[in-house]
Write a protein that holds these residues in place. Structure first.
Motif, mmCIF file in Angstrom:
data_model
loop_
_atom_site.group_PDB
_atom_site.id
_atom_site.type_symbol
_atom_site.label_atom_id
_atom_site.label_comp_id
_atom_site.label_asym_id
_atom_site.label_seq_id
_atom_site.Cartn_x
_atom_site.Cartn_y
_atom_site.Cartn_z
ATOM 1 N N GLN A 142 5.435 -7.347 9.892
ATOM 2 C CA GLN A 142 6.093 -8.610 9.607
ATOM 3 C C GLN A 142 5.456 -9.290 8.394
ATOM 4 N N ALA A 143 4.191 -9.009 8.148
ATOM 5 C CA ALA A 143 3.472 -9.610 7.024
ATOM 6 C C ALA A 143 3.990 -9.058 5.698
ATOM 7 N N HIS A 144 3.746 -9.809 4.652
ATOM 8 C CA HIS A 144 4.145 -9.376 3.306
ATOM 9 C C HIS A 144 3.286 -8.187 2.877
ATOM 10 N N VAL A 145 3.913 -7.181 2.288
ATOM 11 C CA VAL A 145 3.205 -5.967 1.856
ATOM 12 C C VAL A 145 3.438 -5.758 0.371
ATOM 13 N N GLU A 146 2.352 -5.523 -0.352
ATOM 14 C CA GLU A 146 2.435 -5.199 -1.779
ATOM 15 C C GLU A 146 1.662 -3.915 -2.023
ATOM 16 N N ILE A 147 2.336 -2.910 -2.549
ATOM 17 C CA ILE A 147 1.730 -1.608 -2.820
ATOM 18 C C ILE A 147 1.654 -1.410 -4.325
ATOM 19 N N THR A 148 0.455 -1.191 -4.830
ATOM 20 C CA THR A 148 0.224 -1.051 -6.265
ATOM 21 C C THR A 148 -0.346 0.331 -6.567
ATOM 22 N N GLY A 149 0.159 0.965 -7.608
ATOM 23 C CA GLY A 149 -0.344 2.260 -8.032
ATOM 24 C C GLY A 149 -0.931 2.206 -9.430
ATOM 25 N N ARG A 150 -2.137 2.689 -9.585
ATOM 26 C CA ARG A 150 -2.796 2.764 -10.893
ATOM 27 C C ARG A 150 -2.931 4.233 -11.284
ATOM 28 N N ASN A 151 -2.347 4.589 -12.403
ATOM 29 C CA ASN A 151 -2.329 5.982 -12.876
ATOM 30 C C ASN A 151 -1.560 6.886 -11.922
ATOM 31 N N VAL A 152 -0.690 6.291 -11.115
ATOM 32 C CA VAL A 152 0.086 7.099 -10.173
ATOM 33 C C VAL A 152 1.342 6.323 -9.779
ATOM 34 N N GLU A 153 2.436 7.056 -9.580
ATOM 35 C CA GLU A 153 3.662 6.474 -9.071
ATOM 36 C C GLU A 153 3.696 6.671 -7.556
ATOM 37 N N VAL A 154 4.031 5.623 -6.826
ATOM 38 C CA VAL A 154 4.047 5.685 -5.366
ATOM 39 C C VAL A 154 5.450 6.043 -4.900
ATOM 40 N N PRO A 155 5.661 7.240 -4.335
ATOM 41 C CA PRO A 155 7.008 7.632 -3.895
ATOM 42 C C PRO A 155 7.444 6.835 -2.671
ATOM 43 N N GLU A 156 8.742 6.779 -2.453
ATOM 44 C CA GLU A 156 9.293 5.962 -1.366
ATOM 45 C C GLU A 156 8.835 6.449 0.003
ATOM 46 N N HIS A 157 8.754 7.775 0.191
ATOM 47 C CA HIS A 157 8.353 8.275 1.506
ATOM 48 C C HIS A 157 6.896 7.917 1.818
ATOM 49 N N PHE A 158 6.058 7.802 0.785
ATOM 50 C CA PHE A 158 4.677 7.398 1.024
ATOM 51 C C PHE A 158 4.607 5.905 1.329
ATOM 52 N N GLN A 159 5.476 5.120 0.698
ATOM 53 C CA GLN A 159 5.545 3.694 0.995
ATOM 54 C C GLN A 159 5.899 3.469 2.461
#
Length: 259
Positions: A20-37
């Protein structure tokens, strides 16, 4: 660097597990795929159950392009923010999947420890121990400056008129690599008085081995730290007595005479 907020669910599709909490996913030198999110959100949904006061999560993925550290190339840091507290955990593994499992296990252990401590304190089965009881088993350590130690003066550092400048082979190019350790980072935080029990909870939440605070019972700066197994230690500053003051004055006079 890529940043992803809480993913939206298409109409008619089954909503994946998400906190329920706000989630922010950041990638440095990498793209975060949707399935990993989705995998990250599912893990955070379980973590959120341990502390319902959590309001946001920040997950940072970093890939280090260093062949010599391939076994720790992928790093994940999770910061959970709640009402009046912050929990943080970090893990480095050879891939992001292993790092995610490791960092979530660390976060879960920290939150479970804090939850158990709060439950014990509220139930009354074991009241928080006093400062005297907490320090009863500590060995008193005399951290005094050694007598007779004179500060290194500037003698011999002044050059003379006839002194020549050093040549190219008189200077060690690697000298800086072997200099003694220096203070490379300074950090300050508000001196909010709190109990020893609250300080231990804060230490567990941030994942550190020690925590500096102002003891609300004594009003003095104190440090709680992690010992072997599941034990903790407490260090507190006290006012010097007459004997300590006399020893310090004698050491200063000896150093001044030697200089």
């Amino acid at each position: 660097m890529s940043t992803v907020q809480n993913p939206s669910t298409p109409t008619g599709a089954e909503a994946p597990a998400a906190p329920q909490a706000h989630v922010e996913i950041t990638g440095r030198n990498v793209e975060v795929p949707e399935h990993f999110q989705e995998r990250v959100n599912a893990k955070l949904a379980k973590i959120e159950r341990l502390d319902t006061t959590l309001t946001s999560f920040h997950v940072e993925l970093t890939h280090e392009r260093n062949p010599r550290r391939a076994d720790e190339a992928d790093r994940i840091q999770v910061t959970a923010t709640g009402k009046g507290h912050i929990a943080r955990a970090e893990a480095k593994e050879e891939n992001f999947y292993a790092a995610l499992e490791s960092v979530m296990a660390k976060m879960e252990r920290s939150l479970r420890k804090v939850k158990a401590r709060r439950s014990i304190s509220r139930s009354g089965h074991r009241a928080p121990i006093s400062v005297g009881e907490a320090t009863a088993g500590l060995v008193e350590e005399g951290l005094r400056s050694p007598e007779g130690e004179a500060g290194s003066g500037a003698a011999g550092t002044e050059g003379t008129a006839g002194e020549t400048s050093p040549g190219p082979f008189d200077v060690d190019p690697y000298a800086e690599q072997f200099e003694p350790g220096r203070v490379v980072r300074r950090k300050e935080h508000a001196a909010i008085p709190m109990s020893v029990d609250d300080a231990l909870s804060r230490m567990e939440l941030v994942g550190h081995d020690f925590f500096l605070f102002v003891n609300e019972e004594t009003g003095r700066p104190s440090v709680v730290y992690r010992r072997h197994a599941y034990d903790y230690g407490l260090i507190a500053l006290t006012e010097p007595d007459a004997a300590d003051a006399a020893d310090a004055a004698g050491a200063a006079e000896t150093a001044e005479a030697a200089g």
